[in-house]
Structures are given as C-alpha cells and as structure tokens.
Design a protein around this motif. Structure first.
Motif, short mmCIF file in Angstrom:
data_model
loop_
_atom_site.label_atom_id
_atom_site.label_comp_id
_atom_site.label_asym_id
_atom_site.label_seq_id
_atom_site.Cartn_x
_atom_site.Cartn_y
_atom_site.Cartn_z
N GLY A 160 1.17 8.57 -3.12
CA GLY A 160 0.06 7.83 -2.41
C GLY A 160 0.15 8.73 -1.17
N ALA A 161 1.04 9.13 -0.46
CA ALA A 161 1.07 10.02 0.64
C ALA A 161 0.53 11.34 0.45
CB ALA A 161 2.58 10.23 1.39
N ILE A 162 0.62 11.88 -0.54
CA ILE A 162 0.10 13.19 -0.92
C ILE A 162 -1.44 12.99 -1.10
CG2 ILE A 162 -0.14 15.07 -2.37
CD1 ILE A 162 2.98 14.78 -2.86
N LEU A 163 -1.71 12.00 -1.90
CA LEU A 163 -3.21 11.62 -2.02
C LEU A 163 -3.93 11.23 -0.64
CD1 LEU A 163 -5.48 11.01 -4.02
CD2 LEU A 163 -4.73 8.80 -4.14
N VAL A 164 -3.30 10.39 0.10
CA VAL A 164 -4.00 10.07 1.22
C VAL A 164 -3.92 11.45 2.34
CG1 VAL A 164 -3.71 8.91 3.47
CG2 VAL A 164 -3.27 7.65 1.30
N THR A 165 -3.26 12.43 2.29
CA THR A 165 -3.05 13.21 3.07
C THR A 165 -4.28 14.62 2.48
OG1 THR A 165 -1.03 13.22 3.70
CG2 THR A 165 -1.70 15.30 3.80
N ALA A 166 -4.33 14.50 1.20
CA ALA A 166 -5.29 15.46 0.66
C ALA A 166 -6.77 14.90 0.95
CB ALA A 166 -5.13 15.29 -0.88
N ILE A 167 -7.03 13.58 0.91
CA ILE A 167 -8.28 12.89 1.09
C ILE A 167 -8.47 13.32 2.78
CG2 ILE A 167 -9.49 10.81 1.39
CD1 ILE A 167 -8.12 10.03 -1.14
#
Length: 181
Positions: free
Chosen positions: A3-10
């Motif tokens: 989730g943290a990686i996805l939020v950072t990517a977004i």
C-alpha cells in the motif's frame, strides 16, 4: 508495504508535471527545455522585477489571507451550531452549506462572475474574497464538524465542573482542541 509503495507511486505520478515545470523554470535559455542545459535564476529575477507580477502576488496573498480567515471564523461557527444544537431545518441548512462541494469551482467562479457583471457590482478585491469564501467555506465547515463529532466532551464538562464559564471553556478547552480540524 504494498500500500505504501502504491501511494508513493501515485503521488509521484501526480507530482511529476509540477516537478518537470519547477526544474525547467531554472533554465537559462529563452526556450523551455528539460532538463535545463544551464541553470539560472534569470526568470525568477525577471518575474520579481515585473511590477504587475508583484502587485498580483500581493493581491493574491491578501485574498488568500482574508478569504481563509473569514471562511475559518464563519465555517467554525456554523459547524459548532450544526453539531451542538437541534433545530428545525438543520438538515436543509447543512445541505445548503455543503452544496458548493458538489459544484466544480470553475462553475462557481464563472457563475458568480456573470452574476456580478449582471448586477453591475464594482470589480474589487472584496468580490474576489467573497468568491473565495464561498468556495472554501464548506471545507472548513466539514473539517471542523468532523473534529467536533470526534471531540471528547468530558474535557468541557470537567472545566465547567471546576467553575469555568461558557466563554472560558470555549476559549481555553474547545477551540484549542479543535485546532487540528
């Protein structure tokens, strides 16, 4: 971690245009290029030497400060009333106060511009401040209202039981605890 990686990517994707423009603004040449061939503060110096830019910046800061202050005071007051009191038409008032959230800001601004021109209102900073208050107001109401809904009233009750008057409790207990909202 996923989730943290996805939020950072977004966030990186959303911020990419801003970063490209910000980096390209340090270009020394007259033609925009990315990455810059040479680095310079030339365009920033030109902008701040341009008289109309400075006047526009000052006016923007005035509008932001006045609009935010008025919206904060009025919005917090309305949120307090909506949370603490029961009265006829409360749901209608809440719907009216929240209605600017469902209308795009561009539409509100254009509509109010047309309305002010039709009403022959003088163009002034106060008209712009009023539009900003209308746009920002529902965000303040909703934010403060949520803070009030999650507020521990025991603190107010304790202050009252120790002899604090309503105004004293409001200023020393309620408002400081609502600052995050």
């Amino acid at each position: 971690w996923g989730g943290a990686i996805l939020v950072t990517a977004i966030l990186c994707f959303v911020m990419m245009p801003f970063l490209v423009v910000a980096i390209a603004s340090f270009n020394d040449g007259a033609i925009l290029s990315f990455p810059p061939r040479s680095w310079s503060f030339r365009w920033y110096a030109n902008a701040f030497q341009y008289r109309d830019f400075g006047a526009g910046l000052v006016n923007s800061l005035k509008v932001a400060a006045l609009g935010a202050s008025i919206a904060m005071l009025a919005g917090a007051g309305f949120a307090y009333v909506l949370d603490r009191y029961q009265f006829r038409g409360k749901s209608v008032l809440n719907a009216i106060l929240m209605s600017p959230l469902v209308i795009p800001n561009f539409t509100i601004g254009l509509g109010l511009l047309i309305l002010s021109a039709a009403a022959s209102l003088p163009r002034s900073i106060w008209l712009v401040v009023a539009v900003h208050v209308i746009i920002v107001f529902p965000f303040v109401v909703r934010s403060v209202y949520v803070s009030l809904r999650n507020f521990e009233r025991r603190y107010e009750q304790a202050a009252e039981s120790l002899g604090g008057g309503p105004l004293h409790v409001l200023l020393t207990i309620t408002l400081p605890l609502l600052v995050p909202g």
